[in-house]
Design a protein around this motif. Structure first.
Motif: not given
Length: 392
Positions: A67-69, A132-133, A146-150, A189-191
């Motif tokens: 997922i970091r790619d 996440a970044q 839209r992006v949804i984070l948890c 903070r990124l969100a």
């Protein structure tokens, strides 16, 4: 107590057109459950399942990647059969399907997090924060709306002067002293920065209470101990969130019924005395200096995975209101009592002392007739043994 903000999307019944949704971490845990749920939702046209391995969800379009790619941006922009996605059975999509299945992603749900207590902390942080970044940047570059984070309600911090319950817009007063909380605060903070850096991108963050249902955390391990550690003078309050309720709340966010910063949990909370009565596990009360000092030494010597900061979440309240989801029409399907009973079933047969899970042989020795007293003596012996080894 500050009043909660209204749910911005509460008045909507759902999106006007079927959605294409990408879920990271889709092969296991909450990601797998959400993928299955979205596949059954009428409002969702396609589900892209992103993970390092292919999971079990039939009907999802699987893409295996780290997922970091940064290449994920192109995947989100032109996803579908034209990129050679894999169905559940691993077969290539046929050419005749390309026109109907390819196209940009509408919503990304990022659930690829490493919250394993046994993970190397530096590697875990690098994966969580960088992941996440990358997802936020890639989503913006791909034109995702839209992006949804948890994260977790732990980001509010566990403090003796917390409001009970906390409103969603309460200040995040946690520190990085507890397991994974530093990672979650950085993701928060990124969100908050992402919509300013990428106009047009909406970011929603869900913060569940103590998560139960196939999870292994410092807080679920608390209930694997022979005695429930209570720090003298503290007054903890317990609020749980079953993974099924978290998944249903995530679906609400995917369908654009609610947005912003959302807390998720059961109605109300349980006092420590209620927890002890429901579990049948007696308490072991220790002075703060003893409990916190021992926890710090054990973690510093590498004998336990949990830092001393984890104890705060068993000492002070961090109960959340969940008002935004309630105003949008969402309700939890589980009560605190039911989730606690489920947790006890899950941890049956496991034995943990000071956050350190014991094998069967160790448990038989440490958790015998003397119970918690022997456990405490055994812990002190481990400290002395580790000190002698370091001196040698």
């Amino acid at each position: 107590m500050s009043s909660p903000e209204p749910a911005v999307r509460a008045a909507r019944n759902g999106p006007a057109a079927p959605l294409t949704v990408a879920v990271t971490g889709a092969a296991s845990g909450v990601g797998a459950l959400l993928t299955e749920r979205l596949l059954a939702a009428e409002e969702v046209r396609r589900v892209l399942a992103l993970d390092e391995r292919i999971g079990d969800a039939r009907g999802a379009e699987w893409h295996t990647l780290d997922i970091r790619d940064p290449a994920i941006a192109e995947l989100l922009r032109t996803s579908g059969a034209a990129r050679g996605s894999l169905r559940h059975d691993g077969a290539r999509d046929r050419d005749r399907d390309r026109e109907t299945t390819s196209g940009p992603v509408d919503v990304v749900v990022h659930l690829a997090l490493d919250l394993d207590l046994e993970s190397d902390p530096a590697a875990r942080t690098a994966y969580n924060v960088r992941g996440a970044q990358t997802v936020l940047t890639a989503a913006a570059a791909a034109g995702v709306r839209r992006v949804i984070l948890c994260t977790s309600a732990m980001v509010y911090g566990a403090l003796p002067d917390n409001d009970v319950p906390l409103a969603e817009d309460a200040e995040l007063r946690a520190t990085a002293d507890a397991t994974c909380v530093g990672d979650l605060l950085e993701i928060e903070r990124l969100a908050r920065r992402a919509p300013r850096a990428h106009p047009g991108l909406s970011v929603t963050v869900l913060r569940p209470a103590v998560l139960v249902g196939g999870t292994d955390t410092a807080l679920t391990r608390y209930f694997e101990s022979p005695r429930l550690l209570v720090v003298a003078g503290s007054r903890p309050r317990w609020q749980f969130c079953h993974v099924e309720d978290l998944v249903s709340a995530l679906e609400f966010a995917v369908l654009d019924k609610v947005e912003g910063e959302l807390a998720v949990g059961c109605d109300g909370w349980l006092e420590q005395e209620e927890v002890e009565q429901l579990t049948g596990i007696r308490r072991m009360e220790l002075p703060p200096s003893v409990a916190l000092g021992a926890a710090a030494r054990l973690h510093r010597l590498g004998l336990t995975p949990s830092p001393a900061g984890d104890l705060a979440y068993t000492m002070h309240p961090w109960v959340v209101s969940g008002s935004k989801l309630y105003e949008a029409g969402w309700r939890p399907g589980w009560s605190n009592e039911e989730v606690l009973a489920e947790l006890l079933n899950e941890v049956a047969g496991r034995h943990t002392v000071a956050g350190r899970r014991l094998g069967r042989k160790d448990a038989a020795t440490t958790l015998g007739a003397a119970g918690a007293t022997v456990a405490l003596v055994g812990t002190a012996a481990l400290v002395r043994r580790a000190r002698r080894s370091r001196r040698r």
